[in-house]
Design a protein around this motif. Structure first.
Motif, PDB file in Angstrom:
ATOM      1  N   TRP A 182       0.838  -1.197   0.000  1.00 24.45           N
ATOM      2  CA  TRP A 182       0.000   0.000   0.000  1.00 24.45           C
ATOM      3  C   TRP A 182       0.875   1.251   0.000  1.00 24.45           C
ATOM      4  CZ3 TRP A 182      -5.489   0.069   0.345  1.00 24.45           C
ATOM      5  CH2 TRP A 182      -6.089  -1.187   0.521  1.00 24.45           C
TER       6      TRP A 182
ATOM      7  N   TYR B 208      -5.612   9.523   0.915  1.00 23.35           N
ATOM      8  CA  TYR B 208      -6.063   8.436   0.054  1.00 23.35           C
ATOM      9  C   TYR B 208      -5.008   7.332   0.078  1.00 23.35           C
ATOM     10  CZ  TYR B 208      -7.686   6.014  -4.150  1.00 23.35           C
ATOM     11  OH  TYR B 208      -8.143   5.074  -5.028  1.00 23.35           O
TER      12      TYR B 208
ATOM     13  N   TYR C  75      -3.936   3.500  -1.236  1.00 23.29           N
ATOM     14  CA  TYR C  75      -4.279   2.639  -2.365  1.00 23.29           C
ATOM     15  C   TYR C  75      -3.262   1.505  -2.527  1.00 23.29           C
ATOM     16  CZ  TYR C  75      -0.639   5.331  -4.763  1.00 23.29           C
ATOM     17  OH  TYR C  75       0.541   5.924  -5.099  1.00 23.29           O
ATOM     18  N   LYS C  76      -3.708   0.446  -3.190  1.00 23.18           N
ATOM     19  CA  LYS C  76      -2.865  -0.715  -3.473  1.00 23.18           C
ATOM     20  C   LYS C  76      -3.127  -1.170  -4.909  1.00 23.18           C
ATOM     21  CE  LYS C  76      -1.834  -5.362  -1.664  1.00 23.18           C
ATOM     22  NZ  LYS C  76      -1.453  -5.914  -2.952  1.00 23.18           N
TER      23      LYS C  76
END
Length: 435
Positions: free
Chosen positions: A19, A25, A27-28
Motif C-alpha cells: 500500500w 487516500y 491505495y494498493k
C-alpha cells in the motif's frame, strides 16, 4: 480507501503489503491486472554507498554553495537514465556491455591482421600482438618503443544502433587517464629522471584509500566566504498519520513531515516524508524549477538516506528508506533501482527480495512473483474475517456480529476482500467504517 486517522504502525504494516498513501487516500495496485505493475521498493540505508553519478550531484551542490559557480547546461534530476558506469552495474546494460566487448574484440582482430600484412610486405618477422594492447596503443598514438605511430584502417563497422562506434577510440578509465597525466607532469618537471634532494626518500606506508561516506560528502565543511548558504528544516504536515513521540523513538517523533530546503533565505524545495517505526518513507518532492540544475531530486534522496541513518543511531530498528513504487516496465521510472542495495516486495508472499534477483524475471514478464519457494504463502493473510473490526453507528463491533445484522449479502465479498488486502493484523486493529 480513505484513511481518516491511522497509527504509524498500521501504515508501516500496510506499506509492507504494497500500500501507499497520497494525502489521506491510501491505495494498493492490482498487480496482476494493471498495465504497469508497481513494486514497493526499499533501500538498505546502512549499507548504501553512493554511485559515481550520485557523488557528482553532491559535489556539484558543494561547489555551488562554496563558489556559486556550476554548469547549468545539463540537468541530472530524476527521472533519469543512469550513466554507463552505473547502468553496467545495474539492471539493463549487461547486454550492451557484451556487445561492446565483442565489437572491441573484432576491432583488435582487424588491427592485428592489418599489422601482420604490413610487416609481411616489408619483409619483417611477424610479431604476435595482443588485440587489447593494440587497441590501447592506437589510442595513445604509439606502437612500441622506437617505432613511429601508424594508422590502421578498420573497415568493419557496426550495424546502426548496435555495439560500439568503431570510428572512435575505445573509452579509457578515468583512473588510467589520471595516472598518465601525473606521469607526464613528473617527466616535465624532472626530464633527466634524477632523484630530487640528493637521495630519493620513501615516506611512511599509507593506508589503502577508503571511499568517502555519504555523510562526508553531504556535510563537507564550506569556506567562511561561501557564496551560498543551504539550510534544512522540518515540520509536521497534514496527514492521516497520528503523530507519536514515545521516549524510545526519534527526537522528532513519528508521523508525517515537510523537509524544507532553504537557499540564502529562499525556499527552493520541499520533501514530504513519513517517519515510521522501521523506515523513512519518501512521499513526494517539489522544487523551484529555476534550481533544477542542482539535481534536487537526486540530492534530496541522498539527504533522506543520510537522515534515515541518523535516526537509526537513536532507533536501531529504523534502518530502511522506502522510495515508493518501482516500475520496471517504464524505463524512465527505473531510477529508483540505482540506490543500492535495494529490495523489492514480492506481490504474493510479501517478503523482501534483493533487486538483483528480481531483474532477470522482470525482463521476461511485467508481473512476477519474486519468492521462488513454491510452498511459501502470505503469512499475514486474513485467516478469520469475523474478527475484523467495524465502526458502525458510533459503535465498534466484530464483523461476525455486524454481518448477522445486515440483510445485504453483497457487502460480504467487499469486506472479505478488504481483510485479505490489509492482512489479519491490520484488520483487527483498524476500524472499517460502515454507515
Amino acid at each position: 480507501m480513505w484513511a481518516h486517522s491511522m497509527t504509524v504502525q498500521d501504515y508501516q504494516d500496510l506499506v509492507d503489503r504494497g500500500w501507499r498513501r497520497s494525502g489521506k487516500y491510501v491505495y494498493k495496485p492490482v498487480m496482476n491486472q494493471t498495465c504497469c505493475p508497481q513494486y514497493t521498493i526499499r533501500c538498505r540505508s546502512l549499507q548504501f554507498q553512493p554511485s559515481k553519478s550520485q557523488k557528482k550531484v553532491l559535489k556539484k551542490m558543494l561547489k555551488f554553495l562554496a563558489k556559486g559557480e556550476v554548469s547549468k547546461g545539463h540537468c541530472e534530476d530524476e527521472p533519469m537514465e543512469p550513466p554507463l558506469e552505473d547502468a553496467v552495474a545495474g539492471d539493463v546494460a549487461f547486454i550492451s556491455k557484451l556487445d561492446v566487448q565483442c565489437d572491441l574484440k573484432k576491432l583488435g582482430d582487424s588491427l592485428k591482421e592489418s599489422l601482420e600484412r604490413e610487416d609481411k610486405e616489408k619483409g619483417k618477422p611477424v610479431k604476435k600482438e595482443d588485440p587489447k594492447e593494440l587497441i590501447q596503443a592506437q589510442e595513445r598514438g604509439e606502437w612500441g618503443s622506437g617505432e613511429p605511430s601508424r594508422s590502421v584502417e578498420v573497415r568493419s563497422a557496426p550495424q546502426p544502433g548496435k555495439g560500439a562506434d568503431l570510428s572512435k577510440p575505445p573509452c579509457r578509465k578515468a583512473k588510467e587517464i589520471r595516472k598518465e597525466r601525473k606521469r607526464l607532469k613528473l617527466m616535465q618537471q624532472n626530464p633527466a629522471g634524477e632523484p630530487t634532494g640528493g637521495q630519493a626518500q620513501r615516506g611512511p606506508k599509507t593506508e589503502p584509500h577508503q571511499p568517502r561516506s555519504l555523510e562526508d560528502l553531504i556535510f563537507e565543511s564550506l569556506p567562511e566566504n561561501a557564496s551560498h548558504k543551504l539550510e534544512f528544516t522540518g515540520f509536521l504536515c497534514t496527514s492521516p498519520l497520528e503523530p507519536e513521540n514515545p521516549p524510545n523513538g526519534p527526537d522528532c517523533g513519528y508521523g508525517s513531515f515537510h523537509q524544507q530546503y532553504w537557499l540564502d533565505g529562499k525556499i527552493i524545495a520541499v520533501g514530504v516524508i513519513d517517519i515510521l517505526p522501521h523506515c523513512v518513507s519518501s512521499v513526494y518532492l517539489y522544487y523551484d524549477p529555476d534550481y533544477s540544475f542542482l539535481s534536487l531530486g537526486v540530492y534530496s534522496a541522498l539527504r533522506e538516506i543520510a537522515f534515515t541513518r541518523q535516526l537509526h543511531e537513536k532507533v536501531p530498528q529504523l534502518s530502511y528508506y522506502y522510495m515508493g513504487f518501482y516500475i520496471h516496465s517504464c524505463p524512465k521510472m527505473r531510477y529508483k533501482g540505482h540506490y543500492r542495495p535495494s529490495d523489492l516486495l514480492c506481490p504474493e508472499t510479501y517478503v523482501w527480495v534483493p533487486i538483483e534477483q528480481c531483474l532477470p524475471s522482470l525482463e521476461n514478464s511485467k508481473y512476477c512473483r519474486f519468492n521462488q519457494d513454491p510452498e511459501a504463502a502470505d503469512e499475514g493473510c486474513s485467516k478469520d474475517p469475523d474478527r475484523l473490526r467495524v465502526f458502525h453507528k458510533k459503535a465498534i463491533v466484530p464483523y461476525g456480529v455486524y454481518r448477522r445484522q445486515q440483510r445485504d449479502p453483497s457487502e460480504d465479498a467487499a469486506v472479505r476482500q478488504y481483510a485479505s488486502l490489509v492482512g489479519q493484523a491490520c484488520a483487527e486493529r483498524m476500524l472499517l467504517f460502515r454507515s
